[in-house]
Scaffold this motif. Structure first.
Motif, PDB file in Angstrom:
ATOM      1  N   LEU A   4       0.795  -1.066   0.148  1.00  0.00           N
ATOM      2  CA  LEU A   4      -0.110   0.153   0.049  1.00  0.00           C
ATOM      3  C   LEU A   4       0.986   1.291   0.119  1.00  0.00           C
ATOM      4  CD1 LEU A   4      -2.358  -1.148   2.780  1.00  0.00           C
ATOM      5  CD2 LEU A   4      -2.855  -1.165   0.159  1.00  0.00           C
ATOM      6  N   TYR A  32     -10.395  -7.492   0.228  1.00  0.00           N
ATOM      7  CA  TYR A  32     -10.119  -6.683   1.505  1.00  0.00           C
ATOM      8  C   TYR A  32     -11.173  -5.411   1.680  1.00  0.00           C
ATOM      9  CZ  TYR A  32      -5.666  -9.503   1.728  1.00  0.00           C
ATOM     10  OH  TYR A  32      -4.896 -10.477   1.745  1.00  0.00           O
ATOM     11  N   MET A  34     -10.646  -1.985   3.515  1.00  0.00           N
ATOM     12  CA  MET A  34      -9.814  -1.022   3.594  1.00  0.00           C
ATOM     13  C   MET A  34     -10.195  -0.053   4.664  1.00  0.00           C
ATOM     14  SD  MET A  34      -7.604  -2.012   1.515  1.00  0.00           S
ATOM     15  CE  MET A  34      -6.458  -0.438   1.135  1.00  0.00           C
ATOM     16  N   ARG A  72     -13.723   3.728  -2.933  1.00  0.00           N
ATOM     17  CA  ARG A  72     -12.739   2.958  -3.447  1.00  0.00           C
ATOM     18  C   ARG A  72     -13.003   2.532  -4.758  1.00  0.00           C
ATOM     19  NH1 ARG A  72     -12.535  -2.282  -0.101  1.00  0.00           N
ATOM     20  NH2 ARG A  72     -11.255  -2.964  -1.751  1.00  0.00           N
ATOM     21  N   CYS A  96      -3.166   3.948   5.617  1.00  0.00           N
ATOM     22  CA  CYS A  96      -4.251   3.086   5.057  1.00  0.00           C
ATOM     23  C   CYS A  96      -3.797   1.710   5.271  1.00  0.00           C
ATOM     24  CB  CYS A  96      -4.575   3.134   3.560  1.00  0.00           C
ATOM     25  SG  CYS A  96      -3.417   2.880   2.390  1.00  0.00           S
ATOM     26  N   ALA A  98      -5.358  -2.411   5.139  1.00  0.00           N
ATOM     27  CA  ALA A  98      -6.176  -3.695   4.259  1.00  0.00           C
ATOM     28  C   ALA A  98      -6.376  -4.712   5.381  1.00  0.00           C
ATOM     29  CB  ALA A  98      -5.704  -4.214   3.105  1.00  0.00           C
TER      30      ALA A  98
END
Length: 122
Positions: A4, A32, A34, A72, A96, A98
Motif C-alpha cells: 500500500l 479486502y 480498507m 474505493r 491506510c 487492508a
C-alpha cells in the motif's frame, strides 16, 4: 501479499480540503476491507474510516463524520479519503490498511502503508 502506498497529503489552511489516495498492489485488493487511520505525534494510532470490499458499507469515527468520505475503486486498486472542512486537530500522519472490517475498526490491519503527512494550519 498487498503493498500500500499513500499520497495526497500536504499543508492546508483550516477549512480547506484534501484528497488522500492509497494505491494497492496485488490482485486480491477487492477482497479486502480498507481503512484509513491517523497518528499524531505523541498519540496512539486512531481509526478514521473503513469501507468494505464492495464499497457498500462505510464507517467513520465521530470526529470526522460529516466531513470525511471514504471510497474505493476496485478497478484501479485504490481507496480514497476526501477530507473537507479540515481542522488543526486533523493534523497527523494518515495511513491506510487492508484487512477485515471487524479488525480494521479496532486498528488491526493485515497490511499497512507508510503514511502521508497532513498538516492543517489555523
Amino acid at each position: 501479499q498487498v503493498q500500500l502506498v499513500e499520497s495526497g497529503g500536504g499543508l492546508v489552511q483550516a477549512g480547506g480540503s484534501l484528497r488522500l489516495s492509497c494505491a494497492a498492489s496485488g490482485r486480491t485488493f477487492s477482497s479486502y476491507a480498507m481503512g484509513w487511520f491517523r497518528q499524531a505525534p505523541g498519540k496512539e494510532r486512531e481509526f478514521v474510516a473503513v469501507i468494505d470490499w464492495s464499497g457498500g458499507a462505510t464507517l467513520y469515527a465521530d470526529s470526522v463524520k460529516g466531513r470525511f468520505t471514504i471510497s474505493r475503486d476496485n478497478a484501479k486498486n485504490t481507496v480514497y479519503l476526501q477530507m473537507n472542512s479540515l481542522k488543526p486537530e486533523d493534523t497527523a500522519v494518515y495511513l491506510c490498511a487492508a484487512g477485515t472490517l471487524s479488525r480494521l475498526r479496532i486498528v488491526r490491519g493485515d497490511y499497512w502503508g507508510q503514511g502521508t503527512q497532513v498538516t492543517v494550519s489555523s
